[in-house]
Design a protein around this motif. Structure first.
Motif, PDB file in Angstrom:
ATOM      1  N   CYS A 100       0.846  -1.221  -0.147  1.00  0.00           N
ATOM      2  CA  CYS A 100       0.095  -0.096  -0.216  1.00  0.00           C
ATOM      3  C   CYS A 100       1.075   1.108   0.169  1.00  0.00           C
ATOM      4  O   CYS A 100       1.765   1.113   0.694  1.00  0.00           O
ATOM      5  N   VAL A 101       0.575   2.200  -0.953  1.00  0.00           N
ATOM      6  CA  VAL A 101       1.440   3.569  -0.784  1.00  0.00           C
ATOM      7  C   VAL A 101       0.363   4.805  -0.334  1.00  0.00           C
ATOM      8  O   VAL A 101      -0.694   4.794  -1.096  1.00  0.00           O
ATOM      9  N   ASP A 102       0.841   5.360   0.555  1.00  0.00           N
ATOM     10  CA  ASP A 102      -0.068   6.533   0.894  1.00  0.00           C
ATOM     11  C   ASP A 102       0.705   7.834   0.471  1.00  0.00           C
ATOM     12  O   ASP A 102       1.768   8.085   0.882  1.00  0.00           O
ATOM     13  N   THR A 103      -0.048   8.505  -0.354  1.00  0.00           N
ATOM     14  CA  THR A 103       0.591   9.486  -1.292  1.00  0.00           C
ATOM     15  C   THR A 103      -0.321  10.695  -1.537  1.00  0.00           C
ATOM     16  O   THR A 103      -1.521  10.813  -1.420  1.00  0.00           O
ATOM     17  N   ASN A 104       0.496  11.845  -1.688  1.00  0.00           N
ATOM     18  CA  ASN A 104      -0.132  13.102  -2.149  1.00  0.00           C
ATOM     19  C   ASN A 104      -0.617  13.283  -3.705  1.00  0.00           C
ATOM     20  O   ASN A 104      -1.203  14.245  -4.163  1.00  0.00           O
ATOM     21  N   GLY A 105       0.142  12.325  -4.435  1.00  0.00           N
ATOM     22  CA  GLY A 105      -0.107  12.300  -5.891  1.00  0.00           C
ATOM     23  C   GLY A 105       0.378  13.385  -6.635  1.00  0.00           C
ATOM     24  O   GLY A 105       0.117  13.470  -7.661  1.00  0.00           O
ATOM     25  N   GLY A 106       1.337  14.088  -5.986  1.00  0.00           N
ATOM     26  CA  GLY A 106       1.734  15.347  -6.422  1.00  0.00           C
ATOM     27  C   GLY A 106       3.016  15.174  -7.417  1.00  0.00           C
ATOM     28  O   GLY A 106       3.581  16.275  -7.907  1.00  0.00           O
ATOM     29  N   ILE A 107       3.590  14.047  -7.495  1.00  0.00           N
ATOM     30  CA  ILE A 107       5.055  13.734  -8.294  1.00  0.00           C
ATOM     31  C   ILE A 107       4.510  12.962  -9.179  1.00  0.00           C
ATOM     32  O   ILE A 107       3.812  11.660  -9.053  1.00  0.00           O
ATOM     33  N   TRP A 108       4.924  12.781 -10.669  1.00  0.00           N
ATOM     34  CA  TRP A 108       4.890  12.068 -11.491  1.00  0.00           C
ATOM     35  C   TRP A 108       6.060  12.073 -12.320  1.00  0.00           C
ATOM     36  O   TRP A 108       6.636  12.868 -13.107  1.00  0.00           O
ATOM     37  N   ASN A 109       6.640  10.805 -12.805  1.00  0.00           N
ATOM     38  CA  ASN A 109       7.499  10.375 -13.608  1.00  0.00           C
ATOM     39  C   ASN A 109       7.515   8.955 -13.787  1.00  0.00           C
ATOM     40  O   ASN A 109       6.497   8.271 -13.306  1.00  0.00           O
ATOM     41  N   SER A 110       8.357   8.390 -14.701  1.00  0.00           N
ATOM     42  CA  SER A 110       8.270   6.887 -15.057  1.00  0.00           C
ATOM     43  C   SER A 110       8.414   6.164 -13.930  1.00  0.00           C
ATOM     44  O   SER A 110       7.985   4.926 -13.890  1.00  0.00           O
TER      45      SER A 110
END
Length: 242
Positions: A100-110
């Motif tokens: 499970c990953v708890d994330t703010n979803g604010g970073i994106w790359n490959s």
């Protein structure tokens, strides 16, 4: 190597079942209510840890996980170290451990894309739907967070929507309604979690010589939380106050 801030064994608040929670170092957001300000800096007082060491810890605790539990990566912001985490996620998958990953979803790359592809469940923290208020609260916009949610939906990746209710900052009925309208047709949202605002991390600010900027913000009353839950329940079937 992975920069780990701390661990929590037998955690029950960050994902389904009983979990080993790994708090990672480094974050791209600057949330005013951050309960772990000591994890924001990219290095801090974290310990460089090998993927194999975390794998050993997870495997040793696997008997406690049962059918629903597993390992949760929190922070800080886990995707901040996505490149280092990908090999660990592969090892955990091979070991049959729920990730499970708890994330703010604010970073994106490959690397982030691969990380989410390997995860079994994502806990997506949407801090605010109104972008202007989101910037006030986090010092960042929410555009990428919403794009991340759309990617999870499009790729059939289950996720939980998490929302911290802060009076005067994110507990606005019109913003919750707008969020509900935006996400109401998403099929991959398994549940919505309302996280009550708390001040448990304030002592850390004092210890670090930092100013806590929400000193005059009250915690939510049971009535306020119930009203917020009712708002979310207009759009989602499964809503919990965590």
């Amino acid at each position: 190597m992975i920069r780990v801030h701390s661990y929590e064994s037998l955690g029950t608040y960050d994902g389904p079942g009983i979990r080993l929670v790994v708090f990672l170092q480094g974050c791209n957001f600057r949330c005013l209510y951050c309960a772990n300000p000591d994890t924001i800096d990219a290095k801090g007082e974290s310990k460089e840890t090998s993927p194999e060491e975390i794998l050993r810890m997870a495997v040793s605790q696997k008997p406690f996980f049962g059918k629903k539990g597993g390992i949760t990566f929190s922070g800080g912001e886990p995707t901040f170290q996505a490149k280092s985490l990908v090999p660990l996620f592969r090892l955990l998958k091979e070991a049959g451990i729920h990730i499970c990953v708890d994330t703010n979803g604010g970073i994106w790359n490959s690397d982030v894309e691969e990380l989410f592809s390997l995860a079994d469940l994502v806990l997506l923290d949407v801090k605010e739907f109104n972008n202007e208020r989101h910037r006030l609260l986090t010092s960042r916009g929410n555009e990428q967070t919403l794009k991340t949610a759309a990617w999870l939906e499009a790729h059939g990746k289950p996720f939980w929507l998490r929302y911290v209710a802060v009076q005067g900052y994110s507990a606005f009925s019109e913003d919750i309604e707008a969020l509900g309208n935006h996400f109401k047709d998403y099929r991959m949202i398994e549940r919505v979690e309302i996280l009550p605002y708390h001040t448990l991390g304030v002592h850390k600010y004092e210890a670090m010589g930092m100013t806590y900027r929400l000193t005059n913000v009250p915690v939510n009353t049971p009535q306020q939380l119930d009203e917020i839950k009712q708002l979310f329940s207009k759009y989602f079937k499964t809503v919990y106050v965590n």
